[in-house]
Design an enzyme around this catalytic site. Structure first.
Site, PDB file in Angstrom:
ATOM      1  N   VAL A   1       0.873  -1.166   0.000  1.00  0.00           N
ATOM      2  CA  VAL A   1       0.000   0.000   0.000  1.00  0.00           C
ATOM      3  C   VAL A   1       0.914   1.221   0.000  1.00  0.00           C
ATOM      4  O   VAL A   1       2.068   1.147   0.419  1.00  0.00           O
ATOM      5  CB  VAL A   1      -0.974   0.018   1.209  1.00  0.00           C
ATOM      6  CG1 VAL A   1      -2.026  -1.075   1.064  1.00  0.00           C
ATOM      7  CG2 VAL A   1      -0.239  -0.117   2.521  1.00  0.00           C
ATOM      8  N   SER A   2       0.392   2.345  -0.464  1.00  0.00           N
ATOM      9  CA  SER A   2       1.231   3.526  -0.643  1.00  0.00           C
ATOM     10  C   SER A   2       1.494   4.302   0.642  1.00  0.00           C
ATOM     11  O   SER A   2       2.515   4.958   0.766  1.00  0.00           O
ATOM     12  CB  SER A   2       0.597   4.463  -1.681  1.00  0.00           C
ATOM     13  OG  SER A   2       0.525   3.805  -2.915  1.00  0.00           O
ATOM     14  N   THR A   3       0.561   4.245   1.600  1.00  0.00           N
ATOM     15  CA  THR A   3       0.738   5.004   2.835  1.00  0.00           C
ATOM     16  C   THR A   3       0.431   4.133   4.044  1.00  0.00           C
ATOM     17  O   THR A   3      -0.264   3.125   3.940  1.00  0.00           O
ATOM     18  CB  THR A   3      -0.194   6.231   2.886  1.00  0.00           C
ATOM     19  OG1 THR A   3      -1.550   5.777   2.981  1.00  0.00           O
ATOM     20  CG2 THR A   3      -0.019   7.117   1.669  1.00  0.00           C
TER      21      THR A   3
ATOM     22  N   GLN B   1      -3.255   3.328   4.795  1.00  0.00           N
ATOM     23  CA  GLN B   1      -4.007   2.378   3.981  1.00  0.00           C
ATOM     24  C   GLN B   1      -3.885   0.970   4.545  1.00  0.00           C
ATOM     25  O   GLN B   1      -2.947   0.648   5.260  1.00  0.00           O
ATOM     26  CB  GLN B   1      -3.503   2.412   2.531  1.00  0.00           C
ATOM     27  CG  GLN B   1      -3.799   3.716   1.845  1.00  0.00           C
ATOM     28  CD  GLN B   1      -3.188   3.775   0.450  1.00  0.00           C
ATOM     29  OE1 GLN B   1      -2.082   3.304   0.227  1.00  0.00           O
ATOM     30  NE2 GLN B   1      -3.916   4.359  -0.478  1.00  0.00           N
TER      31      GLN B   1
END
Length: 183
Positions: A7-9, A12
């Protein structure tokens, strides 16, 4: 089968990916909470280092592997050269990667289309934000204090009232009052 989820962050959640990888039968799953823009992700590097000839590297969707066509193709070619299969569970390229002939061409084109699609989404989002800003609309969380509340807080503070008393009277946090009065 070795899984990889990303996931990007940190905000998330990768549970959907985790469930799909478990259902696919992955013996071990590596994870990153980082942008797919760079390939120097600790989880990805650990997964690539862990795998041996005959293993299968499994990702939920192709964009979890990387964002740029070059990076995804580099990873896929490295896996193939080491005798490691690549399996994608969902999306347009669901299935196994074949680095020969038509399979390689199709894979390359779909990776390129995925990168273009992401670029278009970013471009549309930016354009939408700029249009909203031009119309006077702002995005994000609304301000806790209006201009009238700030003026009232300043008057109360000038009269000697404490930050805590002002915050209570205005129905906001003390830190909010302090922040707005010190700006």
């Amino acid at each position: 089968m070795i899984g990889y989820k990303r996931v990007s962050t940190k905000a998330q959640d990768a549970q959907l990916q985790a469930d799909a990888l478990a259902e696919a039968g992955c013996a071990r799953v590596f994870e990153d909470k980082a942008s797919g823009k760079n390939i120097d992700r600790a989880g990805l590097l650990a997964a690539l280092d862990y795998m041996r000839e005959g293993d299968t590297f499994v990702v939920w969707k192709l964009d979890r592997l990387g964002r740029s066509t070059k990076d995804v193709l580099t990873i896929a070619e490295d896996l193939h050269a080491r005798g490691i299969a690549l399996r994608i569970l969902a999306g347009t390229l669901a299935g196994s990667y074949s680095p020969k002939g038509e399979g390689k061409f199709f894979f390359t084109m779909m990776v390129a289309f995925a990168e273009i699609e992401r670029d278009m989404i970013v471009e549309c989002t930016r354009a939408g934000l700029e249009a909203a800003k031009a119309q006077g609309r702002t995005s994000g969380r609304p301000k806790a204090m209006t201009e009238e509340m700030i003026a009232a807080a300043k008057a109360r503070r000038a009269a000697g009232e404490s930050y805590g008393a002002i915050a209570k009277a205005l129905g906001v946090g003390q830190a909010t009052v302090y922040r707005h009065l010190s700006e």
